[in-house]
Write a protein that holds these residues in place. Structure first.
Motif, short mmCIF file in Angstrom:
data_model
loop_
_atom_site.label_atom_id
_atom_site.label_comp_id
_atom_site.label_asym_id
_atom_site.label_seq_id
_atom_site.Cartn_x
_atom_site.Cartn_y
_atom_site.Cartn_z
N ALA A 124 2.53 -1.72 -19.54
CA ALA A 124 3.12 -1.67 -18.22
C ALA A 124 3.33 -2.96 -17.39
O ALA A 124 2.43 -3.79 -17.83
N VAL A 125 4.08 -2.87 -16.67
CA VAL A 125 4.17 -4.09 -15.75
C VAL A 125 4.38 -3.93 -14.21
O VAL A 125 4.78 -2.71 -13.74
N ALA A 126 3.77 -4.75 -13.25
CA ALA A 126 3.47 -4.22 -12.04
C ALA A 126 3.66 -5.51 -10.94
O ALA A 126 3.37 -6.62 -11.56
N VAL A 127 4.51 -5.40 -9.98
CA VAL A 127 4.86 -6.12 -9.09
C VAL A 127 3.97 -5.78 -7.68
O VAL A 127 4.27 -4.81 -7.19
N THR A 128 3.39 -6.84 -7.02
CA THR A 128 2.89 -6.48 -5.84
C THR A 128 3.46 -7.54 -4.74
O THR A 128 3.57 -8.51 -4.93
N VAL A 129 3.73 -6.85 -3.65
CA VAL A 129 4.21 -7.62 -2.58
C VAL A 129 3.27 -7.66 -1.30
O VAL A 129 3.13 -6.49 -0.91
N ARG A 130 2.79 -8.70 -1.01
CA ARG A 130 1.56 -8.64 0.05
C ARG A 130 2.03 -9.34 1.25
O ARG A 130 2.45 -10.51 1.28
N ASP A 131 1.89 -8.70 2.31
CA ASP A 131 1.86 -9.57 3.50
C ASP A 131 0.67 -9.43 4.53
O ASP A 131 -0.25 -8.44 4.31
N HIS A 132 0.73 -10.28 5.75
CA HIS A 132 -0.44 -10.50 6.33
C HIS A 132 -0.26 -10.10 7.83
O HIS A 132 -0.57 -10.67 8.85
N GLY A 133 0.87 -8.97 8.14
CA GLY A 133 1.05 -8.76 9.38
C GLY A 133 0.34 -7.79 10.07
O GLY A 133 -0.87 -7.50 9.93
N ILE A 134 0.96 -6.90 10.95
CA ILE A 134 -0.08 -5.80 11.43
C ILE A 134 -0.53 -4.75 10.83
O ILE A 134 -1.57 -4.04 11.20
N GLY A 135 0.16 -4.56 9.59
CA GLY A 135 -0.38 -3.56 8.59
C GLY A 135 0.10 -2.06 8.90
O GLY A 135 0.95 -1.84 9.85
N LEU A 136 -0.45 -1.07 8.27
CA LEU A 136 -0.21 0.23 8.67
C LEU A 136 -1.41 0.94 9.18
O LEU A 136 -2.64 0.82 8.82
N LYS A 137 -1.21 1.95 10.10
CA LYS A 137 -2.40 2.63 10.61
C LYS A 137 -2.61 3.74 9.76
O LYS A 137 -1.85 4.02 8.85
#
Length: 568
Positions: free
Chosen positions: A462-475
């Motif tokens: 398998a191959v995985a791609v993650t996209v990470r941000d440091h915003g307000i996030g999810l409730k």
């Protein structure tokens, strides 16, 4: 049934159990009889878990066996105690009467008087002659102290005397000498006919010449035969009763389980799409009402599903028709808008600004129509995967290059962490690029000016791609809604690109078309991370991802409230 799963669970979690199962000594142990027993145990455990009738019959058999066995033991013990109690009463009566008779006959004051020996023999002969039949008791008179008597006039009592003088009856002899009436059960062979059970009853005879011990050996053959017969009868009756209870439990359970099994099979057929399946209704009892209610539920579900399918078909057709019908006027309006937009420098400022707004809204409208057409293809099942060997690193590079200007405007620089070598995957490059474009674009818009990191990792499957941000996030709970159509985390926020609300929904469908996963994680104040996992070869089944869903820089609470994994 013994269960070893709770015992082996900690070993399985730590990986020790897998290592043990792969070891040579474990494989050798599983060969031969141990392996056969292990397989039998697995079959029995599987049958116990899956067969309700087997569990009911087994539990009934065990409980009834316990109750009947306890009752049988109680009855056998009570009857045996009753027989022995009656025997003790008769023995006590006979020994007391014999002692009184012996005292009357042995009124000799001189211990050396020959008449004493004669009288002792006569008493023994008289007492022995009173015993007859198969239950004839053995009688013996034993002198105490310095008193010496012989039994010349009595029958041979050598075997009886040997039993009385044995070490097993030492306590009984001591009690008789002390003046007590004693009894004891013993197994002996006084007459050479084999070992038999006896009740030894004895008392002291006090005469002027001294003291004598009167001993009776009452045979217990009849009582043993009666007790054995009672035990046999109780055992056979109890065993038969337990079997009848098991058969009765099996029949009664079958009457209840059979409709349940039919309902389970009918429900499985309904879940497989055979909506015309129904249960047979017999009688008017509770099971018949259950079958009737089940059939009514199935009929209602069938009508509801048919209605929903018709509504869904009409909705898909409406969406597709409207999207296609809007293409023609949109093309005409686009041509006119392009002409106006290209000449905006010749207009007044207000008119030029209107031309720019018109051009932007037309771009958004065209993007919405494109997304609606794509959604309609997914709903209709017409989406086709054109998989080909593709370098995923190159696809990630193209996506980040195209969104670099947007990242600069939002103040969220892009950080790319990819392998140094190409990662060749069998995917549809157009669809994968669309997924990554949606993920990275959303991360930039919600990044709150913090960097957005894109990571690529691969393993053998398998191959995985993650996209990470440091915003307000999810409730909590929003990670389950983020892939819904037209859903936005915060509709009041200003958007840089004016999305349609269909990007993540289309991305999920693209991931499913590849046989992959698209998952979301988020926490308030911690940002969010999306993970796309695809199989290396088209058609393979995913079992794990090379990258974790939860970022490593996040402190996970003990209660786990801030993390939720969603695999659409």
């Amino acid at each position: 049934m013994l269960r070893i799963d709770p015992v082996l669970a900690p070993l399985r979690r730590t990986g020790v159990w897998a290592a043990v199962r792969r070891s040579r000594w474990w494989q050798a142990l599983l060969r031969g009889p141990v392996r056969s027993l292990y397989r039998v145990w697995l079959l029995l455990r599987r049958a116990w878990r899956r067969n309700l009738q087997l569990r009911v019959v087994s539990i009934t058999l065990a409980l009834s066996g316990l109750l009947v066995g306890s009752f049988g033991v109680l009855v056998s013990v009570s009857i045996t105690d009753g027989l022995l109690g009656d025997k003790q009463k008769d023995a006590h009566r006979d020994v007391t009467a014999a002692a009184e008779y012996a005292i009357q006959q042995l009124q000799v004051g001189d211990p050396n008087d020959p008449a004493l020996r004669k009288y002792v023999g006569e008493v023994l002969t008289r007492l022995a002659s009173e015993q007859s039949g198969s239950s004839r008791a053995e009688v013996a008179i034993v002198p105490h102290g310095q008193l010496q008597v012989t039994e010349d006039a009595a029958p041979d009592r050598s075997g009886t005397l040997d039993v009385i003088k044995s070490a097993e009856l030492e306590r009984l002899r001591a009690g008789v000498q002390a003046g007590d009436i004693m009894f004891q059960y013993v197994t002996a062979d006084p007459d050479g006919d084999g070992m038999r059970p006896f009740l030894v009853y004895a008392t002291r005879i006090s005469i002027p010449a001294g003291t004598l011990g009167l001993y009776y050996l009452f045979p217990l053959d009849a009582e043993v035969v009666t007790a054995d017969r009672v035990t046999y009868t109780v055992t056979v009756t109890g065993f038969t009763l337990v079997l009848l209870l098991a058969v009765l439990a099996a029949l009664v359970t079958r009457m209840v389980v059979r409709p349940v099994r039919l309902a389970a099979r009918t429900a499985q057929r309904l879940s497989a799409g055979l909506l015309d399946q129904r249960m047979e209704v017999r009688g008017e009892d509770d099971l018949a009402r259950l079958a009737a209610s089940f059939n009514q539920m199935a009929a209602n579900l069938q009508r509801q599903i048919i209605r929903l399918e018709e509504m869904s078909r009409l909705q898909r057709r409406f969406t597709s028709d409207v999207s296609h019908e809007l293409r023609t006027p949109l093309t005409t309006v686009r041509m006119a808008a392009d002409l106006i937009f290209s000449s905006r420098d010749e207009f007044e400022p207000a008119t030029a600004r209107s031309a720019e707004i018109l051009q932007g809204e037309l771009d958004r409208f065209e993007s919405l129509l494109t997304d609606l057409l794509e959604i309609s293809r997914f709903d209709a099942g017409f989406a086709v995967l054109d998989a080909e060997p593709t370098d995923l690193v190159a696809v990630v590079g193209r996506v980040t290059d195209r969104l670099e200007s947007l990242a600069e405007r939002c103040g969220s620089p892009l950080e790319v962490d990819v392998p140094d070598i190409p990662v060749i995957v069998e995917v549809d490059p157009r669809r994968v690029e669309r997924i990554l474009r949606n993920l990275v674009g959303n991360a930039v818009e919600h990044g709150e000016g913090a960097p957005v990191r894109v990571t690529v990792r691969a393993d053998e499957s398998a191959v995985a791609v993650t996209v990470r941000d440091h915003g307000i996030g999810l409730k909590p709970g929003e990670e389950k809604l983020v892939f819904n159509r037209f859903w936005r985390a915060d509709p009041s926020r200003a958007r840089q690109t004016g999305g349609t609300g269909l990007g993540l929904s289309i991305s999920v469908e693209d991931a499913r078309l590849h046989g992959g996963w698209l998952e979301a994680w988020g926490a308030p104040g911690e940002g969010a991370q999306f993970r796309l996992t695809l199989p290396m070869r088209s058609g393979d089944r995913l079992v794990s991802a090379p990258l974790p869903l939860v970022p490593e820089d996040v402190a996970i609470p003990i209660d786990g409230a801030a993390r939720t994994e969603v695999a659409p």
